[in-house]
Enzyme design. Structure first.
Site, mmCIF file in Angstrom:
data_model
loop_
_atom_site.group_PDB
_atom_site.id
_atom_site.type_symbol
_atom_site.label_atom_id
_atom_site.label_comp_id
_atom_site.label_asym_id
_atom_site.label_seq_id
_atom_site.Cartn_x
_atom_site.Cartn_y
_atom_site.Cartn_z
ATOM 1 N N HIS A 150 1.805 -0.137 -7.871
ATOM 2 C CA HIS A 150 2.384 -0.949 -6.804
ATOM 3 C C HIS A 150 3.852 -0.599 -6.588
ATOM 4 C CE1 HIS A 150 3.562 -5.193 -5.274
ATOM 5 N NE2 HIS A 150 2.914 -4.577 -4.296
ATOM 6 N N GLU A 177 1.017 2.857 -4.178
ATOM 7 C CA GLU A 177 1.157 2.041 -2.973
ATOM 8 C C GLU A 177 2.626 1.961 -2.632
ATOM 9 O OE1 GLU A 177 1.973 -1.880 -0.928
ATOM 10 O OE2 GLU A 177 2.722 -1.074 -2.830
ATOM 11 N N ASP A 185 5.534 0.589 0.799
ATOM 12 C CA ASP A 185 5.754 -0.124 2.055
ATOM 13 C C ASP A 185 6.591 0.750 2.982
ATOM 14 O OD1 ASP A 185 4.739 -2.846 1.096
ATOM 15 O OD2 ASP A 185 6.312 -2.412 -0.371
ATOM 16 N N HIS A 205 10.374 -2.725 1.322
ATOM 17 C CA HIS A 205 9.455 -3.849 1.479
ATOM 18 C C HIS A 205 10.006 -4.928 2.389
ATOM 19 C CE1 HIS A 205 7.818 -7.826 0.425
ATOM 20 N NE2 HIS A 205 6.664 -7.180 0.322
ATOM 21 N N GLU A 241 1.398 0.844 3.085
ATOM 22 C CA GLU A 241 1.333 -0.437 3.768
ATOM 23 C C GLU A 241 2.291 -0.413 4.959
ATOM 24 O OE1 GLU A 241 2.126 -5.230 3.401
ATOM 25 O OE2 GLU A 241 1.994 -4.060 1.542
#
Length: 252
Positions: free
Chosen positions: A14, A41, A43, A56, A116
């Site tokens: 993450h 992952e 952002d 993020h 994301e």
């Protein structure tokens, strides 16, 4: 009915190794890789001049030396920020990475990526999805394992479908709101990524019955990981890369 092929590793780090190192930086990716992770992952937003970059929050204060909206500066200004000192002196001077630099790192090492889409507003969601998807399609052109594009905003996924229809998409959910499965199917998603307590045998079964993969975020507890693995989930996104890890090192 057999599920489509799924090219992504089960365990996904993450925001890189986003609790052990400054989240969404190359330093975090390198540390996650050092713990054996082969999927990450992150952002992604757009700078004011349209460059996809990693952060993020909607604002800069928490994770950088900047102030104000993360999308109001051009890439030249963003690239000069310090995105490491907030996490500790050892990370001082670590810059925010562009998607281009993350792509090079992942492709060089054979790593998988879940991007994301993080638009600054509902109004910007479709345009953000379209632009980031188009950039990702160019960066991963000809690669057998493209990035998985995910978002909580259906409009961003609709934009991603317009910008790069062949890239795989996933709907992110923090609740199983009415019509969630229909939304994922209507958007042509290949997966749904749920807040981990939402997944049970029924929800995983519904996804698999519809030939969609089931992923969970953010799984940091070993007992919860065992529960989800018993349900047959297809991916677990975790901060605990030092608890759930294995594998060799990487090349920078």
């Amino acid at each position: 009915m057999a599920l489509p092929d799924w090219p992504y590793p089960l365990w996904i780090a993450h925001r890189g190794a986003g609790t052990l190192a400054p989240e969404n930086t190359l330093a975090a990716f390198r540390l996650g890789a050092a713990h054996g992770y082969r999927a990450f992952e992150c952002d992604v937003k757009l700078s004011a001049d349209g460059v996809p970059f990693l952060i993020h929050d909607a604002t800069l204060e928490r994770t950088t030396s900047g102030r104000g909206s993360a999308c109001d500066l051009d890439w030249g200004a963003l690239s000069r920020l310090d995105a490491g000192s907030w996490h500790g002196r050892a990370w001082a001077g670590e810059p925010p990475p562009s998607l281009d630099s993350i792509a090079r790192f992942c492709l060089r090492n054979g790593f998988a990526l879940n991007i994301e889409l993080k638009p600054p507003s509902a109004e910007a969601a479709k345009a953000t999805g379209r632009a980031v998807a188009a950039a990702a399609a160019t960066l991963w052109s000809g690669e057998a394992r493209p990035p998985l594009l995910s978002s909580f905003r259906p409009e961003a996924l609709a934009g991603a479908r317009e910008g790069a229809p062949d890239l795989p998409r996933a709907l992110l959910l923090d609740e199983l709101r009415p019509g969630w499965l229909d939304t994922a199917l209507d958007l042509g998603c290949v997966a749904v990524v749920c807040h981990h307590p939402l997944l049970d045998a029924a929800s995983v079964g519904r996804l698999h019955d519809n030939r969609l993969r089931a992923l969970a975020y953010t799984v940091n507890d070993p007992a919860e990981a065992r529960r989800l693995l018993g349900l047959g989930v297809d991916g677990l996104i975790t901060d605990a890369v030092d608890r759930f890890s294995a594998g060799p090192g990487v090349r920078d």
